[in-house]
Design a protein around this motif. Structure first.
Motif, PDB file in Angstrom:
ATOM      1  N   PRO A 139       0.811  -1.225   0.000  1.00 15.34           N
ATOM      2  CA  PRO A 139       0.000   0.000   0.000  1.00 15.34           C
ATOM      3  C   PRO A 139       0.843   1.273   0.000  1.00 15.34           C
ATOM      4  N   ALA A 140       1.944   1.273   0.764  1.00 22.56           N
ATOM      5  CA  ALA A 140       2.761   2.484   0.842  1.00 22.56           C
ATOM      6  C   ALA A 140       3.382   2.818  -0.513  1.00 22.56           C
ATOM      7  N   GLU A 141       3.863   1.796  -1.222  1.00 21.64           N
ATOM      8  CA  GLU A 141       4.447   2.027  -2.542  1.00 21.64           C
ATOM      9  C   GLU A 141       3.380   2.495  -3.532  1.00 21.64           C
ATOM     10  N   TYR A 142       2.189   1.954  -3.419  1.00 27.50           N
ATOM     11  CA  TYR A 142       1.088   2.398  -4.268  1.00 27.50           C
ATOM     12  C   TYR A 142       0.775   3.874  -4.005  1.00 27.50           C
ATOM     13  N   ALA A 143       0.684   4.248  -2.720  1.00 22.73           N
ATOM     14  CA  ALA A 143       0.431   5.653  -2.379  1.00 22.73           C
ATOM     15  C   ALA A 143       1.545   6.547  -2.912  1.00 22.73           C
ATOM     16  N   GLU A 144       2.777   6.061  -2.837  1.00 23.17           N
ATOM     17  CA  GLU A 144       3.910   6.810  -3.375  1.00 23.17           C
ATOM     18  C   GLU A 144       3.749   7.029  -4.879  1.00 23.17           C
ATOM     19  N   SER A 145       3.297   5.999  -5.600  1.00 19.94           N
ATOM     20  CA  SER A 145       3.138   6.127  -7.049  1.00 19.94           C
ATOM     21  C   SER A 145       2.038   7.124  -7.398  1.00 19.94           C
ATOM     22  N   VAL A 146       0.980   7.170  -6.594  1.00 17.04           N
ATOM     23  CA  VAL A 146      -0.096   8.143  -6.823  1.00 17.04           C
ATOM     24  C   VAL A 146       0.436   9.565  -6.625  1.00 17.04           C
ATOM     25  N   ALA A 147       1.184   9.775  -5.546  1.00 15.34           N
ATOM     26  CA  ALA A 147       1.746  11.108  -5.285  1.00 15.34           C
ATOM     27  C   ALA A 147       2.722  11.500  -6.376  1.00 15.34           C
ATOM     28  N   ARG A 148       3.550  10.558  -6.801  1.00 13.87           N
ATOM     29  CA  ARG A 148       4.545  10.851  -7.826  1.00 13.87           C
ATOM     30  C   ARG A 148       3.873  11.219  -9.146  1.00 13.87           C
ATOM     31  N   ALA A 149       2.794  10.497  -9.478  1.00 14.17           N
ATOM     32  CA  ALA A 149       2.092  10.784 -10.731  1.00 14.17           C
ATOM     33  C   ALA A 149       1.515  12.195 -10.736  1.00 14.17           C
ATOM     34  N   ALA A 150       1.134  12.697  -9.558  1.00 16.74           N
ATOM     35  CA  ALA A 150       0.543  14.039  -9.469  1.00 16.74           C
ATOM     36  C   ALA A 150       1.569  15.142  -9.718  1.00 16.74           C
ATOM     37  N   ARG A 151       2.848  14.803  -9.754  1.00 14.57           N
ATOM     38  CA  ARG A 151       3.877  15.799 -10.050  1.00 14.57           C
ATOM     39  C   ARG A 151       3.855  16.234 -11.507  1.00 14.57           C
ATOM     40  N   ALA A 152       3.268  15.429 -12.364  1.00 20.63           N
ATOM     41  CA  ALA A 152       3.234  15.769 -13.785  1.00 20.63           C
ATOM     42  C   ALA A 152       2.362  17.006 -14.003  1.00 20.63           C
ATOM     43  N   GLY A 153       2.799  17.872 -14.866  1.00 26.06           N
ATOM     44  CA  GLY A 153       2.033  19.089 -15.146  1.00 26.06           C
ATOM     45  C   GLY A 153       2.528  20.257 -14.322  1.00 26.06           C
TER      46      GLY A 153
END
Length: 588
Positions: A123-137
């Motif tokens: 779950p923690a790695e998944y949450a990390e990937s969601v946060a990282r994806a939001a950096r785009a833009g």
């Protein structure tokens, strides 16, 4: 701050059951306006120029079990009202950089709620990937709320808040403060009064006579290093210039051995652990690079004053440490490091626009290209260290090295120190053109070996290879030290030849007793109209993208035709001179 790593991995995980966007209103703050801070101006310059995935930052906040979605949004509202930086936008006309910041008294932000039947296996790695994806833009500085907020829930129960931040309003320390306060709000605690300045007030301090004197002193300090220090820490035949990005994989050290050694070396020398670790880092970097000094950027150095220690803003301006390692023992280096670090910290507040104007001017005059070649970011003292996804779960490793995903690296060597106890936890990104994977692993292992030796007793600096297993870089037989930099005269000749359109060039090395070697470039112009100033300008334009080891000659001598024996310097010297000079606006 947690660097961006790898590519978004959300597509590998099961999709959420539902995706809902909630608009949250906040009110109760004060409306204000004022100039941007020096740190804000520095980061805005990067935001307008750089890839958003590189400059935006992210964090993940765990949510305690039993917390309601309303409690999460209430805590986020409280943080927005409490911290002016989160209510700040930067109005500016198209094509211009903002010079003012506007603080709203009230407003709204959105929360994207991703509800799942269950979270993925990690779950923690998944949450990390969601946060990282939001950096785009790119963040719209003039209107966008500076946090992109995603709430991850399991059948309606909050589990994580994944956030991306605009670097114009937050840095790693600010994210840590917000994470800590978010947890305290959810625990029902009352937050203490603010003790550090909000950005508008910080800008006023910086614009005061004392603040302006501090900025001027910082520019003089940096100029001294740029005029005398090495322009590339890793100047060697296989290297690239510091201005060219490479992809480097993350290498992480977790070492109880290293933590014990660092604590022991600090006790034995009587210096703080941070100073000992910095001395060890600089000693090993300079040793590996074959340099007499270490120039390293220290980004987290500028929160040592109480007025900014817990301010939710960005103070992201480098302290630049220039440490001469020419001492007999490691203990002597630790003592020298203490003063050098304090001096660097004192000179980490400056007008970033003027700084880069000065860098451009000085490097053109010197005929070099200053690169932010080495970066050491110690965030271990932050109130809630930003450790990444699994850092807190693996405290039992006596010593392990693990490889992670790659990221674009605009430096040659980047290190984040996340913790010093109970493990020494460091992540390293080393440019593949300079460090093979084995050499990168050997560098971090060698750092631990140096700390262990320093805990046991003083270490002769001449024994670093034996103690650490790290060998200095090998330079070719034609490489030499010129003006404090490793230089390849052959690379200078080749680059200058390209700069002047393929005209014949000869680079002569003149060595005088007790003085640094000097480079003289002979250029056979033929019918081409050329001046030393034009030759120098053309060369310096190529240096940032040239190979390693290129420094402009001290003098340019223009002749009409090459000699019959073009490989003989004395043959070039006997030719009639058309023109000669340094090519610079200042004499060197």
């Amino acid at each position: 701050m947690t660097p961006a790593v790898g590519k978004d991995t959300m597509h590998q995980n099961p999709p959420p059951l539902t995706t809902t966007t909630v608009t949250v209103a906040y009110a109760g703050g004060d409306e204000r306006r004022g100039p941007v801070t020096m740190g804000q101006a520095n980061m805005i310059r990067c935001i307008l120029r750089d890839d958003p995935t590189h400059i935006n930052i992210h964090d993940v906040w765990p949510v305690p079990e039993g917390t309601t979605p309303a409690a999460v949004t209430d805590a986020l509202c409280a943080l927005a009202v409490r911290h002016e930086g989160l209510r700040t936008t930067f109005p500016h006309p198209p094509g211009a950089a903002p010079v003012d910041q506007v603080v709203a008294a009230e407003g709204t932000f959105t929360v994207t709620v991703l509800d799942h039947a269950e979270l993925p296996g990690d779950p923690a790695e998944y949450a990390e990937s969601v946060a990282r994806a939001a950096r785009a833009g790119r963040f719209a500085l003039e209107r966008e709320f500076p946090m992109r907020i995603t709430l991850l829930t399991v059948t309606g129960q909050p589990a994580y808040v994944a956030l991306a931040f605009s670097h114009a309003v937050a840095d790693g320390s600010a994210m840590a403060i917000l994470r800590e306060e978010f947890a305290e709000l959810l625990a029902g605690k009352e937050l203490p009064g603010l003790t550090s300045l909000p950005p508008v007030d910080l800008a006023a301090v910086e614009a005061s006579p004392a603040g302006l004197r501090k900025s001027e002193a910082s520019l003089r300090y940096w100029e001294g290093i740029l005029r005398t220090g090495p322009q590339e820490m890793f100047a060697e035949p296989r290297g690239r210039r510091p201005g060219t990005d490479e992809e480097a994989r993350q290498l992480t050290l977790r070492s109880r051995r290293g933590a014990r050694a660092l604590a022991g070396a600090a006790r034995r020398t009587g210096h703080p652990e941070a100073t000992v670790l910095m001395a060890a880092w600089c000693a090993l970097v300079a040793h590996r690079a074959g340099q007499d000094s270490c120039v390293t950027a220290v980004p987290s150095a500028n929160r040592f004053h109480a007025r900014v220690a817990r301010s939710v803003t960005t103070t992201s301006q480098d302290a630049l440490l220039h440490l001469d390692v020419r001492v007999e023992t490691f203990d002597a280096l630790v003592t020298r490091t203490w003063g050098a670090v304090l001096n660097a910290y004192r000179h980490s507040q400056f007008d970033s626009v003027r700084l880069w104007e000065m860098i451009d001017r000085v490097t053109a005059e010197r005929g070099s290209h200053f690169g932010r070649d080495v970066v050491f970011n110690d965030v271990s003292a932050l109130p809630a260290p930003l450790l990444g996804t699994d850092a807190q779960e693996r405290d039992d490793a006596e010593q392990e090295l693990t490889w992670g995903p790659p990221q674009a690296l605009p430096t040659r060597l980047l290190a984040f120190t996340y913790r010093t106890a109970p493990q020494l936890h460091i992540s390293l990104w080393a440019a593949p053109s300079v460090f093979t994977p084995v050499e990168a692993e050997g560098f971090l292992s060698g750092l631990v070996l140096l700390l262990e030796a320093a805990a046991a007793g003083d270490v002769p600096m001449e024994a670093l290879s034996e103690v650490t297993g790290v060998r200095p870089a090998e330079h070719g037989p034609d490489w030499l030290r010129v003006d404090g930099c490793w230089v390849s005269p052959d690379a200078v000749r080749e680059t200058l030849g390209r700069a002047v359109g393929g005209l014949p060039v000869r680079v002569q090395v003149t060595e005088a007793s007790g003085a640094d070697p000097r480079l003289t470039a002979y250029i056979a112009c033929g019918e081409t109209s050329l001046t030393p100033t034009e030759a120098h300008r053309a060369l310096t334009a190529l240096i940032p993208a040239a190979g390693s080891g290129v420094l402009a000659p001290h003098r340019y001598v223009l002749v009409e035709n090459p000699p019959t024996e073009p490989d003989r310097s004395d043959a070039w010297r006997r030719l009639n001179t058309i023109d000669e000079g340094t090519g610079r606006s200042r004499q060197v």
